[in-house]
Write a protein that holds these residues in place. Sequence first.
Motif, PDB file in Angstrom:
ATOM      1  N   LEU A 239     -58.895 -34.109  85.919  1.00 22.09           N
ATOM      2  CA  LEU A 239     -60.065 -33.574  85.227  1.00 22.09           C
ATOM      3  C   LEU A 239     -60.485 -32.220  85.783  1.00 22.09           C
ATOM      4  O   LEU A 239     -61.359 -31.554  85.210  1.00 22.09           O
ATOM      5  N   GLU A 240     -59.884 -31.807  86.907  1.00 21.83           N
ATOM      6  CA  GLU A 240     -60.231 -30.521  87.496  1.00 21.83           C
ATOM      7  C   GLU A 240     -59.250 -29.422  87.077  1.00 21.83           C
ATOM      8  O   GLU A 240     -59.214 -28.347  87.677  1.00 21.83           O
ATOM      9  N   ASP A 241     -58.485 -29.711  86.049  1.00 17.74           N
ATOM     10  CA  ASP A 241     -57.638 -28.715  85.397  1.00 17.74           C
ATOM     11  C   ASP A 241     -58.510 -28.016  84.363  1.00 17.74           C
ATOM     12  O   ASP A 241     -58.644 -28.477  83.228  1.00 17.74           O
ATOM     13  N   LEU A 242     -59.120 -26.909  84.730  1.00 20.31           N
ATOM     14  CA  LEU A 242     -60.181 -26.315  83.927  1.00 20.31           C
ATOM     15  C   LEU A 242     -59.709 -25.784  82.586  1.00 20.31           C
ATOM     16  O   LEU A 242     -60.438 -25.851  81.598  1.00 20.31           O
ATOM     17  N   ASN A 243     -58.495 -25.247  82.529  1.00 19.54           N
ATOM     18  CA  ASN A 243     -58.031 -24.687  81.259  1.00 19.54           C
ATOM     19  C   ASN A 243     -57.109 -25.627  80.495  1.00 19.54           C
ATOM     20  O   ASN A 243     -56.571 -25.271  79.449  1.00 19.54           O
ATOM     21  N   GLY A 244     -56.908 -26.835  81.028  1.00 15.84           N
ATOM     22  CA  GLY A 244     -56.164 -27.852  80.304  1.00 15.84           C
ATOM     23  C   GLY A 244     -54.688 -27.568  80.125  1.00 15.84           C
ATOM     24  O   GLY A 244     -54.068 -28.092  79.200  1.00 15.84           O
ATOM     25  N   ASP A 245     -54.093 -26.766  81.033  1.00 15.47           N
ATOM     26  CA  ASP A 245     -52.679 -26.427  80.879  1.00 15.47           C
ATOM     27  C   ASP A 245     -51.748 -27.336  81.670  1.00 15.47           C
ATOM     28  O   ASP A 245     -50.539 -27.129  81.687  1.00 15.47           O
ATOM     29  N   GLY A 246     -52.307 -28.346  82.327  1.00 17.14           N
ATOM     30  CA  GLY A 246     -51.473 -29.263  83.090  1.00 17.14           C
ATOM     31  C   GLY A 246     -50.965 -28.687  84.391  1.00 17.14           C
ATOM     32  O   GLY A 246     -49.988 -29.185  84.959  1.00 17.14           O
ATOM     33  N   GLU A 247     -51.620 -27.653  84.890  1.00 18.28           N
ATOM     34  CA  GLU A 247     -51.265 -27.023  86.159  1.00 18.28           C
ATOM     35  C   GLU A 247     -52.547 -26.622  86.882  1.00 18.28           C
ATOM     36  O   GLU A 247     -53.566 -26.349  86.256  1.00 18.28           O
ATOM     37  N   PHE A 248     -52.480 -26.561  88.217  1.00 18.87           N
ATOM     38  CA  PHE A 248     -53.601 -26.064  88.999  1.00 18.87           C
ATOM     39  C   PHE A 248     -53.351 -24.662  89.528  1.00 18.87           C
ATOM     40  O   PHE A 248     -54.274 -23.883  89.719  1.00 18.87           O
ATOM     41  N   THR A 249     -52.117 -24.350  89.803  1.00 15.77           N
ATOM     42  CA  THR A 249     -51.756 -23.073  90.406  1.00 15.77           C
ATOM     43  C   THR A 249     -50.580 -22.503  89.648  1.00 15.77           C
ATOM     44  O   THR A 249     -49.564 -23.170  89.474  1.00 15.77           O
ATOM     45  N   ILE A 250     -50.694 -21.277  89.197  1.00 11.88           N
ATOM     46  CA  ILE A 250     -49.640 -20.653  88.409  1.00 11.88           C
ATOM     47  C   ILE A 250     -49.271 -19.305  89.023  1.00 11.88           C
ATOM     48  O   ILE A 250     -50.133 -18.463  89.261  1.00 11.88           O
ATOM     49  N   ALA A 251     -47.973 -19.134  89.291  1.00  9.26           N
ATOM     50  CA  ALA A 251     -47.483 -17.825  89.696  1.00  9.26           C
ATOM     51  C   ALA A 251     -47.162 -17.039  88.432  1.00  9.26           C
ATOM     52  O   ALA A 251     -46.398 -17.486  87.592  1.00  9.26           O
ATOM     53  N   ASN A 252     -47.783 -15.880  88.289  1.00  7.98           N
ATOM     54  CA  ASN A 252     -47.585 -15.034  87.112  1.00  7.98           C
ATOM     55  C   ASN A 252     -46.437 -14.063  87.375  1.00  7.98           C
ATOM     56  O   ASN A 252     -46.573 -13.143  88.184  1.00  7.98           O
ATOM     57  N   PRO A 253     -45.296 -14.252  86.722  1.00  9.42           N
ATOM     58  CA  PRO A 253     -44.144 -13.399  87.015  1.00  9.42           C
ATOM     59  C   PRO A 253     -44.307 -11.964  86.554  1.00  9.42           C
ATOM     60  O   PRO A 253     -43.569 -11.083  86.987  1.00  9.42           O
ATOM     61  N   ASP A 254     -45.295 -11.688  85.694  1.00 12.52           N
ATOM     62  CA  ASP A 254     -45.467 -10.337  85.173  1.00 12.52           C
ATOM     63  C   ASP A 254     -46.071  -9.382  86.200  1.00 12.52           C
ATOM     64  O   ASP A 254     -45.741  -8.207  86.246  1.00 12.52           O
ATOM     65  N   ASP A 255     -46.977  -9.913  87.030  1.00 14.17           N
ATOM     66  CA  ASP A 255     -47.615  -9.014  87.998  1.00 14.17           C
ATOM     67  C   ASP A 255     -47.674  -9.610  89.406  1.00 14.17           C
ATOM     68  O   ASP A 255     -48.416  -9.122  90.263  1.00 14.17           O
ATOM     69  N   ASP A 256     -46.869 -10.662  89.653  1.00 13.71           N
ATOM     70  CA  ASP A 256     -46.762 -11.259  90.988  1.00 13.71           C
ATOM     71  C   ASP A 256     -48.102 -11.756  91.527  1.00 13.71           C
ATOM     72  O   ASP A 256     -48.356 -11.713  92.727  1.00 13.71           O
ATOM     73  N   THR A 257     -48.978 -12.222  90.638  1.00 14.22           N
ATOM     74  CA  THR A 257     -50.238 -12.787  91.093  1.00 14.22           C
ATOM     75  C   THR A 257     -50.205 -14.303  90.968  1.00 14.22           C
ATOM     76  O   THR A 257     -49.374 -14.871  90.258  1.00 14.22           O
ATOM     77  N   ILE A 258     -51.111 -14.945  91.685  1.00 13.30           N
ATOM     78  CA  ILE A 258     -51.276 -16.390  91.576  1.00 13.30           C
ATOM     79  C   ILE A 258     -52.706 -16.664  91.131  1.00 13.30           C
ATOM     80  O   ILE A 258     -53.657 -16.117  91.696  1.00 13.30           O
ATOM     81  N   THR A 259     -52.861 -17.445  90.102  1.00 15.27           N
ATOM     82  CA  THR A 259     -54.187 -17.809  89.614  1.00 15.27           C
ATOM     83  C   THR A 259     -54.408 -19.303  89.820  1.00 15.27           C
ATOM     84  O   THR A 259     -53.461 -20.074  89.917  1.00 15.27           O
ATOM     85  N   HIS A 260     -55.669 -19.696  89.892  1.00 13.03           N
ATOM     86  CA  HIS A 260     -56.026 -21.082  90.154  1.00 13.03           C
ATOM     87  C   HIS A 260     -57.098 -21.549  89.169  1.00 13.03           C
ATOM     88  O   HIS A 260     -57.797 -20.743  88.567  1.00 13.03           O
ATOM     89  N   ASP A 261     -57.219 -22.874  89.060  1.00 13.94           N
ATOM     90  CA  ASP A 261     -58.405 -23.464  88.449  1.00 13.94           C
ATOM     91  C   ASP A 261     -59.453 -23.514  89.552  1.00 13.94           C
ATOM     92  O   ASP A 261     -59.578 -24.512  90.273  1.00 13.94           O
ATOM     93  N   ASP A 262     -60.205 -22.443  89.700  1.00 15.69           N
ATOM     94  CA  ASP A 262     -61.043 -22.221  90.876  1.00 15.69           C
ATOM     95  C   ASP A 262     -62.398 -21.683  90.441  1.00 15.69           C
ATOM     96  O   ASP A 262     -62.551 -20.489  90.168  1.00 15.69           O
TER      97      ASP A 262
END
Length: 316
Positions: A239-262
């Motif tokens: 339930l703490e998956d805020l954007n509902g994508d089934g992930e908590f931490t995503i590495a963005n290959p386009d700009d080498d950033t990591i985003t969180h449900d934070d």
Amino acid sequence: MKIEKVALFILCLTFGFISCNKDDDADEFAAVEIRDRAEQQIIDNDSIIGYLETHYYNSGDFVGNSNPSIADLVITELLEGETVPTGSTLLKEAVGDSKKITFANTAYEFYVLNLNPNAEGNSPTFADEVRVRYEGFELDGEIFDSAVTPVDFDLVSLVPGWRKVLPSFNTALENPVIENDGSVSYTNHGVGVMFLPSGLGYFSGSAGGIPAYSPLIFKFDLLQMSENDHDGDGIPSYLEDLNGDGEFTIANPDDDTITHDDTDGDGVPNYFDNDDDGDGVLTINEDIDGDGDPTNDIGANNIPKYLDATETESKA
């Protein structure tokens, strides 16, 4: 277990051109070119389809089988000029259409063979703990990992494909039985095979000798599951998956950033943060009505108080 390498996988994505696999002849890490995910997905999908069109399994052994297991499964290569034997089915016919998801800003396709659709237990979420038996192998049949006795995994710690596949399967309905020899048996549990592109596996990383950009196949018995609350804040982790994508931490290959449900921006995803809004009040203490569920305690701003640092009423 080699499939518990998602943190290393994310690290490899984040730091770009460094591979997670050491060169056999050197102590330094071998450089691996980071490929475009969408382009690699096309290559991987062609390879997987090629495998599915040239391999069959013993489908007849699963007809009327009330308690199947991956131990019953035999996958055989269809050689040139051969036909699929009676009692067997070509994998491409058995899996049907691909499953489609978006992960790391990329449209992925993968394939699933459900060998026991009659399992009636619970289904895990992407964030839960599972007890499984499994075998992982490459398209050339090379086995890289297995567990013939049940092992427990947190799905959050595994390669992404596991989180995308196992929620569509059910566990055993009944509790396990301890046999006279001390072994444990499960009845009518989920049984399946997942065929994953490298982007839902290790992608540019590696583990245990698996080459970078390898599509992977996993056979699995899904035996049991338990709901996770990683930070003990009274909110099930899924339930703490805020954007509902089934992930908590995503590495963005386009700009080498990591985003969180934070929610509070402290770099700790909510599922691992016991003060989600950073207001100094533990999330579990923002359960105002005491029902054990802070998610339904809506504040003046029409959002749950545990996500609203401006809400001070619960601090009294």
